[in-house]
Scaffold this active site. Structure first.
Site, PDB file in Angstrom:
ATOM      1  N   ASP A  62       1.178  -1.097   0.095  1.00  0.00           N
ATOM      2  CA  ASP A  62       0.888  -0.404  -0.070  1.00  0.00           C
ATOM      3  C   ASP A  62       0.930   1.533   0.373  1.00  0.00           C
ATOM      4  OD1 ASP A  62      -2.278  -2.002   0.073  1.00  0.00           O
ATOM      5  OD2 ASP A  62      -2.800  -0.884   2.292  1.00  0.00           O
ATOM      6  N   LYS A 108      -7.374  -4.700  -2.533  1.00  0.00           N
ATOM      7  CA  LYS A 108      -7.943  -4.961  -2.181  1.00  0.00           C
ATOM      8  C   LYS A 108      -8.677  -4.448  -1.337  1.00  0.00           C
ATOM      9  CE  LYS A 108      -4.146  -4.344   1.233  1.00  0.00           C
ATOM     10  NZ  LYS A 108      -4.298  -3.009   1.970  1.00  0.00           N
ATOM     11  N   CYS A 128      -2.075  -2.583   7.460  1.00  0.00           N
ATOM     12  CA  CYS A 128      -2.302  -3.589   7.152  1.00  0.00           C
ATOM     13  C   CYS A 128      -0.777  -4.485   6.206  1.00  0.00           C
ATOM     14  CB  CYS A 128      -2.179  -2.785   5.251  1.00  0.00           C
ATOM     15  SG  CYS A 128      -3.834  -2.387   4.805  1.00  0.00           S
TER      16      CYS A 128
HETATM   17  C1  VGL Z   1      -4.782   0.965   5.574  1.00  0.00           C
HETATM   18  C2  VGL Z   1      -5.898   1.968   7.033  1.00  0.00           C
HETATM   19  C3  VGL Z   1      -7.007   1.949   6.328  1.00  0.00           C
HETATM   20  C4  VGL Z   1      -3.239   0.442   5.193  1.00  0.00           C
HETATM   21  C5  VGL Z   1      -5.338   0.740   5.038  1.00  0.00           C
HETATM   22  O1  VGL Z   1      -3.052   0.174   4.277  1.00  0.00           O
HETATM   23  O2  VGL Z   1      -1.968   0.467   6.231  1.00  0.00           O
HETATM   24  N1  VGL Z   1      -5.150   1.355   6.899  1.00  0.00           N
HETATM   25  N2  VGL Z   1      -6.639   1.012   5.393  1.00  0.00           N
END
Ligand code: VGL
Ligand code: ZN
Length: 199
Positions: free
Chosen positions: A16, A101, A149
């Site tokens: 991410d 995802k 994540c």
């Molecule tokens: C994430 C919060 C909400 C991440 C994803 O990638 O860590 N954190 N969605």
């Protein structure tokens, strides 16, 4: 501790590294998020030159999802598919398959699986299948964010039987509560993940 080296049975999993987390103007900006980009690019180069594999995950949400505060969840709107916030940081080297995802409105914390927040139903993302095709035994995890994540991806990797390396210099935490990042690292270590500092 720093004896980790890449090989053909290892995959670097880049979690991410998207504008909403890595850019100051992102909606869930992770302090220091942009600092992981050069560190991760260096890891990608090391991985590639050793014949290791590289895969990416991307948080990829619809406009409405129970993951968002406005729809009953906890997060500001972020990583809505096909928006600027969902794009990878412009300096990130993208050279490998991308696993999205959360596309169906699920909570997508782990790169391996997503969870329907209403039914609790868990679905695989395709990351494990990809790792299997490559014959991977070890995953080296880096990216954003340490306490969400990255942690869930590392813990799932360990419970799926992979050796998990956590590249400590190439992750950063959201820290909704102070210390969340440190606690996440401890949790990962407890689960058998190997924390590796910069090499
Ligand atoms: C994430 C919060 C909400 C991440 C994803 O990638 O860590 N954190 N969605
Ligand atoms: Zn998200």
């Amino acid at each position: 501790m720093s004896s980790f080296s890449y090989d053909a049975e290892t995959a670097l999993v880049v979690v991410d590294v998207q504008n909403d987390f890595a850019d100051r103007n992102g909606s869930i900006y992770v302090t220091g998020g942009e600092e992981v980009v050069p560190a991760i690019n260096a890891e990608i180069a090391r991985a590639r030159s050793a014949g290791a594999h590289v895969a990416y995950t991307a948080d990829w949400h619809p406009q409405s999802t129970p993951h968002f505060a406005k729809d009953g969840g906890i997060w500001p709107v972020h990583c809505v598919g096909d928006t600027w916030g969902a794009q990878f940081h412009p300096n990130l080297i993208v050279d490998g398959p991308v696993v999205r995802k959360g596309t169906g409105g699920e909570d997508g914390y782990s790169g391996f699986s997503v969870r329907d927040p209403e039914s609790g139903h868990i679905t695989a993302t395709g990351l494990a299948e990809q790792l299997e095709r490559w014959g991977v035994k070890t995953v080296a995890v880096c990216g954003l964010a340490t306490d969400y994540c990255v942690k869930e991806t590392a813990l799932d990797g360990a419970s799926e039987g992979y050796g998990v390396i956590l590249l400590e210099h190439a992750v950063r935490a959201v820290n909704l509560e102070p210390g969340d990042g440190e606690r996440a690292l401890a949790e990962m270590a407890e689960a058998g993940c190997r924390l590796v500092p910069a090499t």
